[in-house]
Design an enzyme around this catalytic site. Structure first.
Site, PDB file in Angstrom:
ATOM      1  N   HIS A  17      16.978  -3.976  12.465  1.00 52.34           N
ATOM      2  CA  HIS A  17      17.852  -3.643  11.325  1.00 52.34           C
ATOM      3  C   HIS A  17      17.541  -4.632  10.204  1.00 52.34           C
ATOM      4  O   HIS A  17      16.403  -4.684   9.747  1.00 52.34           O
ATOM      5  CB  HIS A  17      19.301  -3.691  11.830  1.00 52.34           C
ATOM      6  CG  HIS A  17      20.331  -3.104  10.926  1.00 52.34           C
ATOM      7  ND1 HIS A  17      20.039  -2.378   9.798  1.00 52.34           N
ATOM      8  CD2 HIS A  17      21.701  -3.132  10.978  1.00 52.34           C
ATOM      9  CE1 HIS A  17      21.155  -1.988   9.209  1.00 52.34           C
ATOM     10  NE2 HIS A  17      22.175  -2.443   9.911  1.00 52.34           N
ATOM     11  N   HIS A  40      11.983   4.855   9.961  1.00 54.62           N
ATOM     12  CA  HIS A  40      13.419   4.844   9.684  1.00 54.62           C
ATOM     13  C   HIS A  40      14.070   5.979  10.445  1.00 54.62           C
ATOM     14  O   HIS A  40      13.482   7.048  10.589  1.00 54.62           O
ATOM     15  CB  HIS A  40      13.675   5.012   8.178  1.00 54.62           C
ATOM     16  CG  HIS A  40      15.027   4.547   7.776  1.00 54.62           C
ATOM     17  ND1 HIS A  40      16.137   5.341   7.871  1.00 54.62           N
ATOM     18  CD2 HIS A  40      15.444   3.349   7.310  1.00 54.62           C
ATOM     19  CE1 HIS A  40      17.182   4.655   7.463  1.00 54.62           C
ATOM     20  NE2 HIS A  40      16.805   3.437   7.123  1.00 54.62           N
ATOM     21  N   ASP A  77      12.395  -2.833   3.949  1.00 54.04           N
ATOM     22  CA  ASP A  77      12.044  -4.190   4.367  1.00 54.04           C
ATOM     23  C   ASP A  77      10.564  -4.516   4.215  1.00 54.04           C
ATOM     24  O   ASP A  77      10.172  -5.665   4.382  1.00 54.04           O
ATOM     25  CB  ASP A  77      12.438  -4.392   5.839  1.00 54.04           C
ATOM     26  CG  ASP A  77      13.945  -4.377   6.017  1.00 54.04           C
ATOM     27  OD1 ASP A  77      14.614  -5.036   5.209  1.00 54.04           O
ATOM     28  OD2 ASP A  77      14.437  -3.707   6.931  1.00 54.04           O
TER      29      ASP A  77
END
Ligand code: CMC
Length: 429
Positions: free
Chosen positions: A268, A307, A363
């Site tokens: 995460h 994702h 990210d």
């Protein structure tokens, strides 16, 4: 008359049931009437990891993962990143509408004047080991805030809720920066009320002996945009944690601490940190093909890719790529950028990633930007937690006001031993 229905035939009994469909969903509790007999509890929906279960109705964030769309309260993320500020976006998430100028000024004033933390909280932070991870410190420090604001337990009224929300959004950057300075053994730098939210965060992180800290406006804007991009993302792991823990009616500090804990994990919010470590390990463009081969062989993941919801380019990653160019124009370019670009180029042309619809996520590039700004890798998940606090709290508010919500309590499919009698220890084995 309900016309949207689902007809289910239970082949065990031959009985047929008609279940209403509302907003494209059936209610799992409607399955309970499907029983084989009076002793049967009723049919359950089995859905580990909530792959296909909506746990709430929400009006905050919309994601179309197939088309790569993200909207807060209906506003496209691209427009907010271009034209809004983090505090305005936080207001939008919380209130549902963009503020007037007077509303925004009042909101910013309130947040600015709640940035200080109780001096005893500094002593609490001092108790951590010098190399404590700042995200673990943040989990504890946010929970510790609960002890300083016992009034937070009385959050039944709107004003009480609002005060805790303002406090949390205001104090997150202070806790984050203090955790960082503790790791370096530096004295804490106090908030400066003359600075905006992002600039003040940089001030508390980096101020040295100067009387007034003035960060580069381009870097302040970059942090602000990154904060906007990270502010909410509907029912992700940490938001689900906040809602689930908050559903027990605990105070919002403890609920948000649960969110920070969930965000800490490498799958995460810890992924940005993992991306940087991965890029460092790869080291150079020449080593990229061998690394991708290892990922395809199942020896580790390409961090910052993939994702649960996006099966297309994460719109936040696209914006961050642009922010990276603006930051590198001020700082020096990050030497790992070429490794990241090559990874993306190879992965997006490779069948393994294409067939699984694995694209760069938020990210993948954010860590490169943070690193170029002098932010240490350990702080990356913390930089995610600061803005996500706004989303968590908007979701918490929505949950608390939702008459359909109750304490979160999933069911299980029990597959363990059937009832048996206790055997004394001398007669076992
Ligand atoms: N590298 C290599 N293979 C991957 C990756 C990856 N990053 N992500 C998924 N896969 C493969 C996975 O092995 C599986 O293959 P197969 O069908 O052959 O078994 C397939 O793709 C589906 O993956 P999954 O694990 O079932 O997908 P998920 O929806 O459960 O996981 C994820 C989503 C984000 C946890 C995962 O893609 C992942 O671990 N990515 C790397 C960590 C990361 O970047 N996380 C940040 C997410 S975005 C920010 C946030 O919201 O926190």
């Amino acid at each position: 008359m309900i016309i949207d229905t689902l007809t289910v035939v239970d082949n065990r009994t031959g009985k047929s049931y008609e279940l209403p469909i509302e907003h494209g969903a059936i209610r799992s509790t409607d399955l309970r009437q499907i029983r084989t007999g009076p002793d049967d509890f009723g049919l359950l929906a089995y859905d580990p990891a909530f792959m296909n279960t909506a746990a709430c109705k929400s009006r905050i964030t919309f994601i179309d993962g197939d088309r790569g769309i993200l909207e807060y309260r209906g506003y496209p993320i691209e427009q907010l990143a271009e034209r809004s500020t983090f505090l305005e976006t936080a207001y939008l998430l919380m209130h549902g509408e963009l503020p007037t100028q007077a509303g925004l000024d009042a909101w910013a004033w309130e947040i600015t004047h709640h940035t200080w933390i109780h001096e005893n909280l500094k002593k609490f932070l001092d108790g951590f080991h010098h190399d404590a991870h700042p995200m673990a410190m943040l989990v504890s420090a946010v929970a510790a805030l609960s002890t300083f604001y016992p009034d937070a337990r009385n959050h039944a009224d709107g004003d009480g809720r609002r005060l805790q929300i303002v406090r949390l959004i205001a104090k997150m950057p202070t806790l984050a920066a203090f955790a960082y300075r503790h790791s370096l053994g530096l004295p804490y730098a106090y908030p400066d009320n003359d600075l905006g939210y992002a600039a003040n965060f940089l001030n508390m992180m980096f101020r040295a002996t100067e009387l007034k800290y003035s960060p580069d406006p381009a870097l302040v804007r970059a942090i602000d945009v990154l904060f906007i991009l990270h502010a909410d993302h509907e029912q992700n792991c940490s938001t689900n944690a906040v809602r689930s823990v908050g559903s027990s009616q605990v105070d919002p500090y403890c609920a948000v601490a649960a969110g920070v804990a969930a965000l800490y994990g490498p799958l995460h919010g810890g992924a940005n940190e993992a991306v940087l470590r991965m890029l460092n390990e790869i080291g150079s463009v020449a080593n990229v093909p061998a690394f991708v081969k290892r990922v395809k062989a199942g020896e580790g993941r390409l961090m910052g890719f993939g994702h649960r919801v996006y099966k297309n380019y994460d719109p936040r990653a696209r914006i961050i790529k642009r922010v990276a160019d603006q930051v590198f124009a001020v700082t020096k370019p990050n030497p790992l950028l070429s490794v990241a670009l090559e990874l993306e180029r190879i992965a997006l042309a490779d069948d393994y990633f294409v067939t699984r619809k694995l694209y760069p996520n938020v990210d993948f590039y954010s860590g490169l930007v943070y690193q170029a700004m002098g932010l240490p890798v350990d702080m990356f998940p913390v930089l995610f937690a600061i803005p996500r606090t706004a989303g968590w709290l908007a979701q918490w508010l929505e949950m608390m006001a939702d008459p359909e919500q109750k304490i979160a309590r999933p069911r299980q499919l029990y597959l363990g031993a059937a009832r048996r009698d206790y055997v004394p220890i001398d007669r076992r084995g």
